[in-house]
Design a protein around this motif. Structure first.
Motif, mmCIF file in Angstrom:
data_model
loop_
_atom_site.group_PDB
_atom_site.id
_atom_site.type_symbol
_atom_site.label_atom_id
_atom_site.label_comp_id
_atom_site.label_asym_id
_atom_site.label_seq_id
_atom_site.Cartn_x
_atom_site.Cartn_y
_atom_site.Cartn_z
ATOM 1 N N THR A 1 0.831 -1.201 0.000
ATOM 2 C CA THR A 1 0.000 0.000 0.000
ATOM 3 C C THR A 1 0.865 1.250 0.000
ATOM 4 O O THR A 1 0.568 2.222 -0.715
ATOM 5 N N SER A 2 1.947 1.229 0.775
ATOM 6 C CA SER A 2 2.852 2.379 0.812
ATOM 7 C C SER A 2 3.479 2.625 -0.548
ATOM 8 O O SER A 2 3.599 3.768 -0.991
ATOM 9 N N GLU A 3 3.866 1.563 -1.236
ATOM 10 C CA GLU A 3 4.451 1.712 -2.568
ATOM 11 C C GLU A 3 3.430 2.281 -3.550
ATOM 12 O O GLU A 3 3.756 3.146 -4.363
ATOM 13 N N GLN A 4 2.203 1.801 -3.456
ATOM 14 C CA GLN A 4 1.156 2.321 -4.341
ATOM 15 C C GLN A 4 0.913 3.808 -4.065
ATOM 16 O O GLN A 4 0.750 4.601 -4.994
ATOM 17 N N ILE A 5 0.880 4.169 -2.797
ATOM 18 C CA ILE A 5 0.673 5.573 -2.429
ATOM 19 C C ILE A 5 1.828 6.423 -2.937
ATOM 20 O O ILE A 5 1.624 7.530 -3.454
ATOM 21 N N MET A 6 3.053 5.915 -2.823
ATOM 22 C CA MET A 6 4.229 6.652 -3.307
ATOM 23 C C MET A 6 4.144 6.852 -4.821
ATOM 24 O O MET A 6 4.441 7.935 -5.333
ATOM 25 N N GLU A 7 3.747 5.809 -5.564
ATOM 26 C CA GLU A 7 3.624 5.920 -7.020
ATOM 27 C C GLU A 7 2.557 6.940 -7.396
ATOM 28 O O GLU A 7 2.749 7.770 -8.277
ATOM 29 N N LYS A 8 1.423 6.889 -6.697
ATOM 30 C CA LYS A 8 0.355 7.838 -6.974
ATOM 31 C C LYS A 8 0.790 9.259 -6.623
ATOM 32 O O LYS A 8 0.471 10.208 -7.338
ATOM 33 N N THR A 9 1.527 9.407 -5.541
ATOM 34 C CA THR A 9 2.027 10.716 -5.132
ATOM 35 C C THR A 9 2.993 11.261 -6.172
ATOM 36 O O THR A 9 2.935 12.449 -6.523
ATOM 37 N N LYS A 10 3.877 10.412 -6.685
ATOM 38 C CA LYS A 10 4.803 10.849 -7.730
ATOM 39 C C LYS A 10 4.050 11.253 -8.983
ATOM 40 O O LYS A 10 4.384 12.256 -9.621
ATOM 41 N N GLY A 11 3.025 10.471 -9.350
ATOM 42 C CA GLY A 11 2.208 10.816 -10.511
ATOM 43 C C GLY A 11 1.503 12.148 -10.327
ATOM 44 O O GLY A 11 1.456 12.970 -11.246
ATOM 45 N N LEU A 12 0.954 12.366 -9.143
ATOM 46 C CA LEU A 12 0.292 13.640 -8.858
ATOM 47 C C LEU A 12 1.282 14.798 -8.898
ATOM 48 O O LEU A 12 0.972 15.880 -9.408
ATOM 49 N N ALA A 13 2.474 14.572 -8.361
ATOM 50 C CA ALA A 13 3.491 15.624 -8.370
ATOM 51 C C ALA A 13 3.891 15.966 -9.803
ATOM 52 O O ALA A 13 4.053 17.143 -10.149
#
Length: 174
Positions: free
Chosen positions: A69-81
């Motif tokens: 879940t943390s990895e998915q959140i990090m990927e989504k955060t990078k995409g949003l950034a």
């Protein structure tokens, strides 16, 4: 050999067991307690009990889910950034274009004002010339011969008459 009737055999076996029931129960209790103790010692010696093993497995599963879940959140955060940075870049480009357009509009307004002032000056100069011409014209009118001009309708009809003979001439020469 002596034959023992079956009914006597049963009574003797029961008699032997029945004579020492406390010893038999004590032996069974010792066996049960020693079995439980052996199991307990085995679990303590290996450090694993089924409950702790189950808890450890559940803990590892929970930890794996948390990491995923943390990895998915990090990927989504990078995409949003990244999308936010793209939006910022696009907004900056639009702001630059708007600033350029505002400068052009300001320059055009200044040019329009300048041209309006020049047109106004030209109009004033023309009015001044008309007034000076009008003031000098009555004195000059006596000196100048009167030239009679033809009305516009007469001019156009005289041109038409002049063109007609030319056309006839060109036709007759052929």
């Amino acid at each position: 050999m002596t034959v023992i009737p079956p009914s006597d055999f049963r009574s003797r076996a029961m008699a032997t067991i029945g004579a020492q029931p406390i010893a038999f129960a004590a032996a069974a209790l010792v066996l049960i307690v020693s079995g439980i103790g052996a199991i307990f010692l085995w679990r303590v010696a290996t450090g694993m009990t089924p409950e702790t093993e189950r808890a450890a497995v559940v803990g590892r599963q929970v930890q794996a889910r948390v990491v995923q879940t943390s990895e998915q959140i990090m990927e989504k955060t990078k995409g949003l950034a990244m999308s936010q940075q793209e939006s910022i870049d696009q907004l900056q480009a639009v702001q630059d274009q708007l600033h350029t357009i505002q400068q052009l509009v300001s320059a055009q307004r200044a040019e329009t004002r300048k041209l309006s002032e020049q047109v106004g000056e030209i109009g004033n100069n023309i009015d001044g010339l008309r007034q000076s011409f009008a003031s000098t014209q009555p004195g000059d009118a006596s000196e100048r011969p009167a030239v009679r001009s033809k009305p516009p309708a007469v001019r156009s009809s005289s041109r038409a008459k002049a063109n007609k003979p030319l056309r006839k001439r060109t036709k007759t020469r052929r």
